[in-house]
Design a protein around this motif. Structure first.
Motif, PDB file in Angstrom:
ATOM      1  N   ARG A 114       0.847  -1.189   0.000  1.00  0.00           N
ATOM      2  CA  ARG A 114       0.000   0.000   0.000  1.00  0.00           C
ATOM      3  C   ARG A 114       0.884   1.240   0.000  1.00  0.00           C
ATOM      4  O   ARG A 114       1.718   1.426   0.884  1.00  0.00           O
ATOM      5  N   ALA A 115       0.718   2.088  -0.999  1.00  0.00           N
ATOM      6  CA  ALA A 115       1.586   3.255  -1.187  1.00  0.00           C
ATOM      7  C   ALA A 115       1.607   4.150   0.043  1.00  0.00           C
ATOM      8  O   ALA A 115       2.651   4.698   0.396  1.00  0.00           O
ATOM      9  N   GLY A 116       0.493   4.292   0.715  1.00  0.00           N
ATOM     10  CA  GLY A 116       0.434   5.160   1.878  1.00  0.00           C
ATOM     11  C   GLY A 116       1.224   4.667   3.065  1.00  0.00           C
ATOM     12  O   GLY A 116       1.433   5.416   4.026  1.00  0.00           O
ATOM     13  N   THR A 117       1.691   3.425   3.034  1.00  0.00           N
ATOM     14  CA  THR A 117       2.476   2.883   4.146  1.00  0.00           C
ATOM     15  C   THR A 117       3.974   3.087   3.955  1.00  0.00           C
ATOM     16  O   THR A 117       4.744   2.819   4.865  1.00  0.00           O
ATOM     17  N   LEU A 118       4.376   3.558   2.789  1.00  0.00           N
ATOM     18  CA  LEU A 118       5.800   3.729   2.501  1.00  0.00           C
ATOM     19  C   LEU A 118       6.334   4.998   3.148  1.00  0.00           C
ATOM     20  O   LEU A 118       5.625   6.003   3.263  1.00  0.00           O
ATOM     21  N   ASP A 119       7.597   4.972   3.548  1.00  0.00           N
ATOM     22  CA  ASP A 119       8.243   6.172   4.070  1.00  0.00           C
ATOM     23  C   ASP A 119       8.239   7.269   3.008  1.00  0.00           C
ATOM     24  O   ASP A 119       8.092   8.445   3.317  1.00  0.00           O
ATOM     25  N   ASP A 120       8.415   6.882   1.740  1.00  0.00           N
ATOM     26  CA  ASP A 120       8.402   7.831   0.631  1.00  0.00           C
ATOM     27  C   ASP A 120       7.482   7.289  -0.460  1.00  0.00           C
ATOM     28  O   ASP A 120       7.920   6.543  -1.331  1.00  0.00           O
ATOM     29  N   PRO A 121       6.191   7.662  -0.442  1.00  0.00           N
ATOM     30  CA  PRO A 121       5.271   7.147  -1.453  1.00  0.00           C
ATOM     31  C   PRO A 121       5.547   7.677  -2.852  1.00  0.00           C
ATOM     32  O   PRO A 121       4.937   7.226  -3.817  1.00  0.00           O
ATOM     33  N   ASN A 122       6.470   8.609  -3.011  1.00  0.00           N
ATOM     34  CA  ASN A 122       6.810   9.156  -4.326  1.00  0.00           C
ATOM     35  C   ASN A 122       7.902   8.358  -5.032  1.00  0.00           C
ATOM     36  O   ASN A 122       8.397   8.800  -6.072  1.00  0.00           O
ATOM     37  N   ILE A 123       8.283   7.191  -4.496  1.00  0.00           N
ATOM     38  CA  ILE A 123       9.379   6.425  -5.109  1.00  0.00           C
ATOM     39  C   ILE A 123       8.991   5.790  -6.429  1.00  0.00           C
ATOM     40  O   ILE A 123       9.852   5.378  -7.185  1.00  0.00           O
ATOM     41  N   ALA A 124       7.711   5.728  -6.721  1.00  0.00           N
ATOM     42  CA  ALA A 124       7.276   5.098  -7.964  1.00  0.00           C
ATOM     43  C   ALA A 124       6.124   5.893  -8.575  1.00  0.00           C
ATOM     44  O   ALA A 124       5.231   6.345  -7.876  1.00  0.00           O
ATOM     45  N   THR A 125       6.169   6.057  -9.881  1.00  0.00           N
ATOM     46  CA  THR A 125       5.101   6.709 -10.623  1.00  0.00           C
ATOM     47  C   THR A 125       4.189   5.629 -11.190  1.00  0.00           C
ATOM     48  O   THR A 125       4.679   4.614 -11.692  1.00  0.00           O
ATOM     49  N   PRO A 126       2.869   5.801 -11.119  1.00  0.00           N
ATOM     50  CA  PRO A 126       1.969   4.782 -11.671  1.00  0.00           C
ATOM     51  C   PRO A 126       2.267   4.509 -13.145  1.00  0.00           C
ATOM     52  O   PRO A 126       2.554   5.437 -13.910  1.00  0.00           O
ATOM     53  N   GLU A 127       2.225   3.211 -13.511  1.00  0.00           N
ATOM     54  CA  GLU A 127       2.477   2.803 -14.886  1.00  0.00           C
ATOM     55  C   GLU A 127       1.257   2.207 -15.551  1.00  0.00           C
ATOM     56  O   GLU A 127       1.151   2.221 -16.767  1.00  0.00           O
ATOM     57  N   SER A 128       0.359   1.630 -14.747  1.00  0.00           N
ATOM     58  CA  SER A 128      -0.844   1.035 -15.324  1.00  0.00           C
ATOM     59  C   SER A 128      -1.900   0.861 -14.236  1.00  0.00           C
ATOM     60  O   SER A 128      -1.607   0.993 -13.048  1.00  0.00           O
TER      61      SER A 128
END
Length: 103
Positions: free
Chosen positions: A56-70
Motif C-alpha cells: 500500500r503506497a500510503g504505508t511507505l516512508d516515501d510514497p513518491n518512489i514510484a510513478t503509476p504505470e498502469s
C-alpha cells in the motif's frame, strides 16, 4: 493504490497480523495488517503464479518512489475512480489482458 515490488525486495519489522484467503483467481492471497491500527500494509499471492507483492503506497516512508504505470483490475474500479488519461488499463492483475487505456 499499490506499489508492486519483487517479494524478495520487501522487508517489514515488528509484528504483523496476517489473513489468508482464496481470491477469485483461485490463488491463495495473504494480507498483512498493522496489529495496532489495523491498516493494511500489503497483499501477496502465496499459492499460484509468482506475482509481485502489492504494498500500500500510503504505508511507505516515501510514497513518491514510484510513478503509476498502469491500472490493474480496471473493470472492478468504482465509477468515481480517476484514471490518468492514456494510462494502460488491465482487465485483472499485472500482465493480464489490456482492455485499452484511460480516456
Amino acid at each position: 493504490m499499490n506499489v508492486l515490488f519483487d517479494s524478495d525486495d520487501v522487508q517489514y519489522s515488528g509484528e504483523m497480523t496476517k489473513l489468508e484467503l482464496v481470491a477469485d483467481s483461485g490463488n491463495t492471497v495473504q494480507r498483512g495488517f498493522c496489529p495496532t491500527c489495523g491498516s493494511q500494509m500489503y497483499s501477496r499471492t502465496i499459492t499460484g503464479p509468482k506475482v509481485p507483492i502489492r504494498v500500500r503506497a500510503g504505508t511507505l516512508d516515501d510514497p513518491n518512489i514510484a510513478t503509476p504505470e498502469s491500472i490493474i483490475w480496471g473493470p472492478s474500479a468504482p465509477d468515481w475512480a480517476p484514471f490518468p488519461e492514456g494510462m494502460p488499463v488491465h482487465v485483472a492483475g499485472p500482465g493480464s489482458e489490456l482492455i485499452g487505456s484511460a480516456d
